[in-house]
Every structure is written in structure tokens, then in C-alpha cells.
Design a protein around this motif. Structure first.
Motif, PDB file in Angstrom:
ATOM      1  N   LEU A  36      36.101  38.651  48.652  1.00 61.84           N
ATOM      2  CA  LEU A  36      36.610  40.015  48.521  1.00 61.84           C
ATOM      3  C   LEU A  36      37.560  40.134  47.322  1.00 61.84           C
ATOM      4  O   LEU A  36      37.503  41.090  46.562  1.00 61.84           O
ATOM      5  CB  LEU A  36      37.334  40.403  49.816  1.00 61.84           C
ATOM      6  N   ARG A  37      38.400  39.131  47.143  1.00 61.86           N
ATOM      7  CA  ARG A  37      39.335  39.122  46.017  1.00 61.86           C
ATOM      8  C   ARG A  37      38.570  39.006  44.709  1.00 61.86           C
ATOM      9  O   ARG A  37      38.887  39.683  43.730  1.00 61.86           O
ATOM     10  CB  ARG A  37      40.330  37.962  46.179  1.00 61.86           C
ATOM     11  N   PHE A  38      37.553  38.148  44.710  1.00 60.70           N
ATOM     12  CA  PHE A  38      36.737  37.948  43.511  1.00 60.70           C
ATOM     13  C   PHE A  38      36.048  39.248  43.100  1.00 60.70           C
ATOM     14  O   PHE A  38      35.851  39.515  41.922  1.00 60.70           O
ATOM     15  CB  PHE A  38      35.705  36.846  43.766  1.00 60.70           C
ATOM     16  N   GLU A  39      35.685  40.045  44.083  1.00 58.54           N
ATOM     17  CA  GLU A  39      34.957  41.285  43.811  1.00 58.54           C
ATOM     18  C   GLU A  39      35.879  42.462  43.521  1.00 58.54           C
ATOM     19  O   GLU A  39      35.437  43.611  43.513  1.00 58.54           O
ATOM     20  CB  GLU A  39      34.051  41.624  45.007  1.00 58.54           C
ATOM     21  N   CYS A  40      37.147  42.201  43.319  1.00 58.00           N
ATOM     22  CA  CYS A  40      38.098  43.283  43.040  1.00 58.00           C
ATOM     23  C   CYS A  40      37.586  44.140  41.882  1.00 58.00           C
ATOM     24  O   CYS A  40      37.260  43.611  40.818  1.00 58.00           O
ATOM     25  CB  CYS A  40      39.477  42.718  42.706  1.00 58.00           C
ATOM     26  N   PRO A  41      37.508  45.449  42.099  1.00 60.79           N
ATOM     27  CA  PRO A  41      36.910  46.331  41.079  1.00 60.79           C
ATOM     28  C   PRO A  41      37.903  46.906  40.069  1.00 60.79           C
ATOM     29  O   PRO A  41      37.529  47.770  39.285  1.00 60.79           O
ATOM     30  CB  PRO A  41      36.318  47.454  41.940  1.00 60.79           C
ATOM     31  N   CYS A  42      39.136  46.434  40.052  1.00 63.43           N
ATOM     32  CA  CYS A  42      40.131  47.066  39.171  1.00 63.43           C
ATOM     33  C   CYS A  42      39.924  46.658  37.709  1.00 63.43           C
ATOM     34  O   CYS A  42      39.208  45.713  37.407  1.00 63.43           O
ATOM     35  CB  CYS A  42      41.558  46.749  39.626  1.00 63.43           C
ATOM     36  N   ALA A  43      40.599  47.370  36.815  1.00 59.49           N
ATOM     37  CA  ALA A  43      40.403  47.185  35.375  1.00 59.49           C
ATOM     38  C   ALA A  43      40.885  45.823  34.870  1.00 59.49           C
ATOM     39  O   ALA A  43      40.491  45.378  33.800  1.00 59.49           O
ATOM     40  CB  ALA A  43      41.119  48.293  34.612  1.00 59.49           C
ATOM     41  N   MET A  44      41.762  45.166  35.651  1.00 58.80           N
ATOM     42  CA  MET A  44      42.211  43.829  35.264  1.00 58.80           C
ATOM     43  C   MET A  44      41.162  42.783  35.611  1.00 58.80           C
ATOM     44  O   MET A  44      41.114  41.720  35.008  1.00 58.80           O
ATOM     45  CB  MET A  44      43.508  43.484  35.996  1.00 58.80           C
ATOM     46  N   CYS A  45      40.366  43.061  36.616  1.00 61.07           N
ATOM     47  CA  CYS A  45      39.378  42.089  37.095  1.00 61.07           C
ATOM     48  C   CYS A  45      37.983  42.329  36.517  1.00 61.07           C
ATOM     49  O   CYS A  45      37.180  41.413  36.428  1.00 61.07           O
ATOM     50  CB  CYS A  45      39.327  42.113  38.617  1.00 61.07           C
ATOM     51  N   VAL A  46      37.708  43.587  36.170  1.00 64.17           N
ATOM     52  CA  VAL A  46      36.399  43.923  35.603  1.00 64.17           C
ATOM     53  C   VAL A  46      36.608  44.770  34.349  1.00 64.17           C
ATOM     54  O   VAL A  46      37.395  45.712  34.361  1.00 64.17           O
ATOM     55  CB  VAL A  46      35.549  44.751  36.605  1.00 64.17           C
ATOM     56  N   ARG A  84      49.835  38.913  44.958  1.00 65.85           N
ATOM     57  CA  ARG A  84      50.585  40.076  44.478  1.00 65.85           C
ATOM     58  C   ARG A  84      49.723  41.073  43.733  1.00 65.85           C
ATOM     59  O   ARG A  84      50.231  41.960  43.032  1.00 65.85           O
ATOM     60  CB  ARG A  84      51.756  39.646  43.574  1.00 65.85           C
ATOM     61  N   HIS A  85      48.412  40.926  43.846  1.00 60.84           N
ATOM     62  CA  HIS A  85      47.508  41.859  43.205  1.00 60.84           C
ATOM     63  C   HIS A  85      47.225  42.993  44.184  1.00 60.84           C
ATOM     64  O   HIS A  85      47.054  42.751  45.372  1.00 60.84           O
ATOM     65  CB  HIS A  85      46.213  41.113  42.861  1.00 60.84           C
ATOM     66  N   SER A  86      47.220  44.234  43.705  1.00 56.70           N
ATOM     67  CA  SER A  86      46.947  45.334  44.646  1.00 56.70           C
ATOM     68  C   SER A  86      46.363  46.554  43.951  1.00 56.70           C
ATOM     69  O   SER A  86      46.374  47.651  44.504  1.00 56.70           O
ATOM     70  CB  SER A  86      48.234  45.734  45.383  1.00 56.70           C
ATOM     71  N   THR A  87      45.842  46.379  42.749  1.00 53.02           N
ATOM     72  CA  THR A  87      45.379  47.540  41.995  1.00 53.02           C
ATOM     73  C   THR A  87      43.933  47.935  42.303  1.00 53.02           C
ATOM     74  O   THR A  87      43.492  49.002  41.893  1.00 53.02           O
ATOM     75  CB  THR A  87      45.516  47.287  40.477  1.00 53.02           C
ATOM     76  N   GLY A  88      43.224  47.074  43.013  1.00 46.56           N
ATOM     77  CA  GLY A  88      41.809  47.358  43.244  1.00 46.56           C
ATOM     78  C   GLY A  88      41.567  48.359  44.354  1.00 46.56           C
ATOM     79  O   GLY A  88      42.077  48.203  45.456  1.00 46.56           O
TER      80      GLY A  88
HETATM   81 ZN   LIG Z   1      41.739  43.519  40.449  1.00 47.00          ZN
END
Ligand SMILES: [Zn+2]
Length: 106
Positions: A36-46, A84-88
Motif C-alpha cells: 500500500l505504501r509502495f503504491e502511494c499515488p502522491c507527487a513525491m512517489c509518482v 511520516r508520509h501522508s500526502t497520498g
Molecule cells: Zn507518496
């Protein structure tokens, strides 16, 4: 047949490694925190332009877990992660697809 969109009705920790997501469609899935964390859709992750995944699986801390979750409107869930990531914002459609693809049916 119901035309209602799949919507999570209950999102709770299942274990130290998995989250359980119950749906209004009457079924439920366990999903690994790591996935689930790996699939984070936020702009920092994708990368928003190319869709390329910027996050690497090796960079996810061992023992990653969800500390909290809140609904965003009636279409998405935002998770607070132990790194501490929460932007997704995970849209229900994405979450449902992820459950069916990578989840374990409960
Ligand atoms: Zn993210």
C-alpha cells in the motif's frame, strides 16, 4: 444489481503487516502495508507527468504501518504512515483495484 461504486466501510489494522479494508460490496481484503505504501499515488512517489514511480521498494522502512486514516470527501482515503508520509490520497477506485490485484480476500 447495485450500481453503487465500491466504497470502503471499515479500514483497520489487521496485524503488524496488514491493513483490512471492508467494502460496501460485502467483501473484505487484507492488504500489506508495504504494498500500500509502495503504491502511494502522491507527487513525491509518482511523477505526475510520466506516471513513473519515484519511490523504490527498498526505500520503504521495514515494519512500515498505517498510524491513522481519514476520508477525503467521498472518493478517497488519506493514510498517515509511520515514515511520516501522508500526502497520498488513495481514490476508492485505486484502492479497490489494489485490493483485487494484491490483496488477500478475507
Ligand atoms: Zn507518496
Amino acid at each position: 444489481m447495485s450500481t453503487e461504486k465500491p466504497t470502503p466501510t471499515r479500514v483497520e489494522p489487521l496485524s503488524n503487516t496488514e491493513l483490512q479494508i471492508h467494502w460496501n460490496t460485502g467483501d473484505a481484503f487484507a492488504l500489506s502495508y508495504e504494498e500500500l505504501r509502495f503504491e502511494c499515488p502522491c507527487a513525491m512517489c509518482v511523477d505526475e507527468k510520466t506516471g513513473k514511480r519515484m519511490i523504490r521498494r527498498e526505500s520503504i522502512p521495514a515494519g512500515i504501518r498505517v498510524l491513522g486514516a481519514q476520508g477525503v470527501g467521498r472518493y478517497a482515503i488519506q493514510f498517515n504512515w509511520s515514515d511520516r508520509h501522508s500526502t497520498g490520497m488513495y481514490h476508492f477506485d485505486t484502492l479497490r483495484a489494489l485490493c483485487e490485484l494484491a490483496g488477500r480476500r478475507l
